[in-house]
Design a protein around this motif. Structure first.
Motif, PDB file in Angstrom:
ATOM      1  N   LEU A  70       0.820  -1.216   0.000  1.00  0.00           N
ATOM      2  CA  LEU A  70       0.000   0.000   0.000  1.00  0.00           C
ATOM      3  C   LEU A  70       0.853   1.264   0.000  1.00  0.00           C
ATOM      4  N   VAL A  71       1.960   1.281   0.721  1.00  0.00           N
ATOM      5  CA  VAL A  71       2.754   2.511   0.803  1.00  0.00           C
ATOM      6  C   VAL A  71       3.703   2.689  -0.379  1.00  0.00           C
ATOM      7  N   LEU A  72       4.008   1.619  -1.108  1.00  0.00           N
ATOM      8  CA  LEU A  72       4.912   1.735  -2.253  1.00  0.00           C
ATOM      9  C   LEU A  72       4.157   2.148  -3.509  1.00  0.00           C
ATOM     10  N   PRO A  73       4.492   3.293  -4.075  1.00  0.00           N
ATOM     11  CA  PRO A  73       3.784   3.750  -5.275  1.00  0.00           C
ATOM     12  C   PRO A  73       4.037   2.865  -6.492  1.00  0.00           C
ATOM     13  N   LEU A  74       5.031   1.980  -6.440  1.00  0.00           N
ATOM     14  CA  LEU A  74       5.305   1.074  -7.554  1.00  0.00           C
ATOM     15  C   LEU A  74       4.197   0.040  -7.731  1.00  0.00           C
ATOM     16  N   VAL A  75       3.474  -0.256  -6.655  1.00  0.00           N
ATOM     17  CA  VAL A  75       2.382  -1.227  -6.714  1.00  0.00           C
ATOM     18  C   VAL A  75       1.137  -0.502  -7.217  1.00  0.00           C
ATOM     19  N   PRO A  76       0.535  -0.982  -8.304  1.00  0.00           N
ATOM     20  CA  PRO A  76      -0.660  -0.311  -8.836  1.00  0.00           C
ATOM     21  C   PRO A  76      -1.775  -0.232  -7.783  1.00  0.00           C
ATOM     22  N   THR A  77      -2.490   0.865  -7.796  1.00  0.00           N
ATOM     23  CA  THR A  77      -3.543   1.109  -6.811  1.00  0.00           C
ATOM     24  C   THR A  77      -4.592   0.010  -6.803  1.00  0.00           C
ATOM     25  N   LYS A  78      -5.030  -0.418  -7.972  1.00  0.00           N
ATOM     26  CA  LYS A  78      -6.069  -1.463  -8.014  1.00  0.00           C
ATOM     27  C   LYS A  78      -5.558  -2.775  -7.412  1.00  0.00           C
ATOM     28  N   LEU A  79      -4.306  -3.112  -7.643  1.00  0.00           N
ATOM     29  CA  LEU A  79      -3.738  -4.334  -7.083  1.00  0.00           C
ATOM     30  C   LEU A  79      -3.630  -4.238  -5.561  1.00  0.00           C
ATOM     31  N   ALA A  80      -3.135  -3.110  -5.068  1.00  0.00           N
ATOM     32  CA  ALA A  80      -3.057  -2.902  -3.617  1.00  0.00           C
ATOM     33  C   ALA A  80      -4.459  -2.914  -3.018  1.00  0.00           C
ATOM     34  N   GLY A  81      -5.404  -2.324  -3.718  1.00  0.00           N
ATOM     35  CA  GLY A  81      -6.797  -2.314  -3.254  1.00  0.00           C
ATOM     36  C   GLY A  81      -7.401  -3.706  -3.198  1.00  0.00           C
ATOM     37  N   LEU A  82      -7.081  -4.540  -4.176  1.00  0.00           N
ATOM     38  CA  LEU A  82      -7.578  -5.926  -4.164  1.00  0.00           C
ATOM     39  C   LEU A  82      -7.038  -6.677  -2.949  1.00  0.00           C
ATOM     40  N   GLY A  83      -5.754  -6.503  -2.663  1.00  0.00           N
ATOM     41  CA  GLY A  83      -5.173  -7.151  -1.487  1.00  0.00           C
ATOM     42  C   GLY A  83      -5.827  -6.679  -0.210  1.00  0.00           C
ATOM     43  N   LEU A  84      -6.047  -5.379  -0.110  1.00  0.00           N
ATOM     44  CA  LEU A  84      -6.672  -4.825   1.087  1.00  0.00           C
ATOM     45  C   LEU A  84      -8.127  -5.269   1.213  1.00  0.00           C
ATOM     46  N   THR A  85      -8.828  -5.336   0.099  1.00  0.00           N
ATOM     47  CA  THR A  85     -10.216  -5.800   0.124  1.00  0.00           C
ATOM     48  C   THR A  85     -10.289  -7.244   0.609  1.00  0.00           C
ATOM     49  N   ALA A  86      -9.410  -8.088   0.102  1.00  0.00           N
ATOM     50  CA  ALA A  86      -9.395  -9.495   0.517  1.00  0.00           C
ATOM     51  C   ALA A  86      -9.064  -9.626   1.996  1.00  0.00           C
ATOM     52  N   PHE A  87      -8.082  -8.882   2.454  1.00  0.00           N
ATOM     53  CA  PHE A  87      -7.698  -8.928   3.860  1.00  0.00           C
ATOM     54  C   PHE A  87      -8.850  -8.428   4.739  1.00  0.00           C
ATOM     55  N   GLY A  88      -9.450  -7.306   4.359  1.00  0.00           N
ATOM     56  CA  GLY A  88     -10.573  -6.755   5.122  1.00  0.00           C
ATOM     57  C   GLY A  88     -11.763  -7.689   5.135  1.00  0.00           C
ATOM     58  N   ALA A  89     -12.022  -8.341   3.997  1.00  0.00           N
ATOM     59  CA  ALA A  89     -13.133  -9.304   3.932  1.00  0.00           C
ATOM     60  C   ALA A  89     -12.869 -10.488   4.854  1.00  0.00           C
ATOM     61  N   GLY A  90     -11.619 -10.908   4.918  1.00  0.00           N
ATOM     62  CA  GLY A  90     -11.262 -11.989   5.836  1.00  0.00           C
ATOM     63  C   GLY A  90     -11.508 -11.602   7.284  1.00  0.00           C
ATOM     64  N   LEU A  91     -11.132 -10.384   7.630  1.00  0.00           N
ATOM     65  CA  LEU A  91     -11.372  -9.908   9.001  1.00  0.00           C
ATOM     66  C   LEU A  91     -12.868  -9.810   9.294  1.00  0.00           C
ATOM     67  N   LEU A  92     -13.640  -9.381   8.309  1.00  0.00           N
ATOM     68  CA  LEU A  92     -15.088  -9.302   8.512  1.00  0.00           C
ATOM     69  C   LEU A  92     -15.704 -10.694   8.642  1.00  0.00           C
ATOM     70  N   ALA A  93     -15.150 -11.672   7.943  1.00  0.00           N
ATOM     71  CA  ALA A  93     -15.637 -13.044   8.091  1.00  0.00           C
ATOM     72  C   ALA A  93     -15.357 -13.560   9.497  1.00  0.00           C
ATOM     73  N   VAL A  94     -14.179 -13.245  10.010  1.00  0.00           N
ATOM     74  CA  VAL A  94     -13.849 -13.637  11.391  1.00  0.00           C
ATOM     75  C   VAL A  94     -14.828 -12.965  12.353  1.00  0.00           C
ATOM     76  N   TYR A  95     -15.078 -11.689  12.140  1.00  0.00           N
ATOM     77  CA  TYR A  95     -16.013 -10.940  12.978  1.00  0.00           C
ATOM     78  C   TYR A  95     -17.401 -11.573  12.955  1.00  0.00           C
ATOM     79  N   GLY A  96     -17.882 -11.891  11.757  1.00  0.00           N
ATOM     80  CA  GLY A  96     -19.229 -12.430  11.619  1.00  0.00           C
ATOM     81  C   GLY A  96     -19.399 -13.846  12.142  1.00  0.00           C
ATOM     82  N   LYS A  97     -18.317 -14.625  12.138  1.00  0.00           N
ATOM     83  CA  LYS A  97     -18.430 -16.036  12.513  1.00  0.00           C
ATOM     84  C   LYS A  97     -17.910 -16.355  13.911  1.00  0.00           C
ATOM     85  N   THR A  98     -17.389 -15.363  14.609  1.00  0.00           N
ATOM     86  CA  THR A  98     -16.899 -15.611  15.962  1.00  0.00           C
ATOM     87  C   THR A  98     -18.024 -15.354  16.956  1.00  0.00           C
ATOM     88  N   PRO A  99     -18.401 -16.379  17.703  1.00  0.00           N
ATOM     89  CA  PRO A  99     -19.486 -16.213  18.683  1.00  0.00           C
ATOM     90  C   PRO A  99     -19.181 -15.100  19.694  1.00  0.00           C
TER      91      PRO A  99
END
Length: 148
Positions: A70-99
Motif C-alpha cells: 500500500l505505501v509503495l507507489p510502484l504497486v498499482p492502486t487497483k492491485l493494492a486495493g484488491l489485497g486490502l479488500t481481501a484482507f478486510g473481507a477476511g477480518l469481517l468473516a472472522v467478525y461475523g463467525k466468531t461467537p
C-alpha cells in the motif's frame, strides 16, 4: 501509474497502520498467537492445521507485506486495493463467525465485537481503491468537447 492525492492518503495511512500492526505481531507469544488463530479458524478452519507460532508469524508477515504494497507507489492502486479488500473481507468473516462478537442480528457488534467491527474500514478502503475510476480530462478542440 496513477497515484492520485486521494489514493495516496488512503494508501499511506492504511499501509502504515498495517505495517505497525504486523510488526507488533512479530513477537507474539504462543498464547496470543493461539488466541488469534482460534478466532481466524472460525472463518477459515484450515488455519488450525498450522502450529500457532507459525500462524502468528504468517499473519505478521502478511500484514507487513500488504502494508508495504500500500505505501509503495510502484504497486498499482487497483492491485493494492484488491489485497486490502481481501484482507478486510477476511477480518469481517472472522467478525461475523466468531461467537459473542455480534448481536442476535449478526451485524451490530457487541461490546466485545467493537474492535473487530472497526476493521470494516479496511474492506471499505480496499473497495474504494479498486472501484475508483480515473477521470478523463475534457479537452475543448475547435468549439467542441472531446474526452481523452
Amino acid at each position: 501509474m496513477g497515484f492520485s492525492p486521494s489514493h495516496a492518503i488512503l494508501r499511506l495511512v492504511t499501509g502504515a497502520y498495517l505495517i505497525n500492526s504486523g510488526v507488533s505481531k512479530l513477537s507474539l507469544d504462543e498464547e496470543r498467537a493461539s488466541a488469534l488463530q482460534g478466532m481466524a479458524a472460525n472463518a477459515v478452519p484450515q488455519v488450525k492445521q498450522l502450529p500457532a507460532a507459525t500462524f502468528g508469524k504468517a499473519l505478521a508477515a502478511s500484514e507487513i507485506a500488504l502494508g508495504g504494497a500500500l505505501v509503495l507507489p510502484l504497486v498499482p492502486t487497483k492491485l493494492a486495493g484488491l489485497g486490502l479488500t481481501a484482507f478486510g473481507a477476511g477480518l469481517l468473516a472472522v467478525y461475523g463467525k466468531t461467537p459473542g462478537l455480534t448481536e442476535a442480528d449478526g451485524i451490530r457488534p457487541t461490546q466485545a465485537g467493537v474492535a473487530m467491527a472497526k476493521d470494516s474500514w479496511l474492506a471499505a478502503i480496499g473497495l474504494a481503491l479498486v472501484l475508483d475510476r480515473k477521470r478523463r480530462k475534457v479537452v475543448k478542440a475547435g468549439g467542441s468537447q472531446k474526452r481523452r
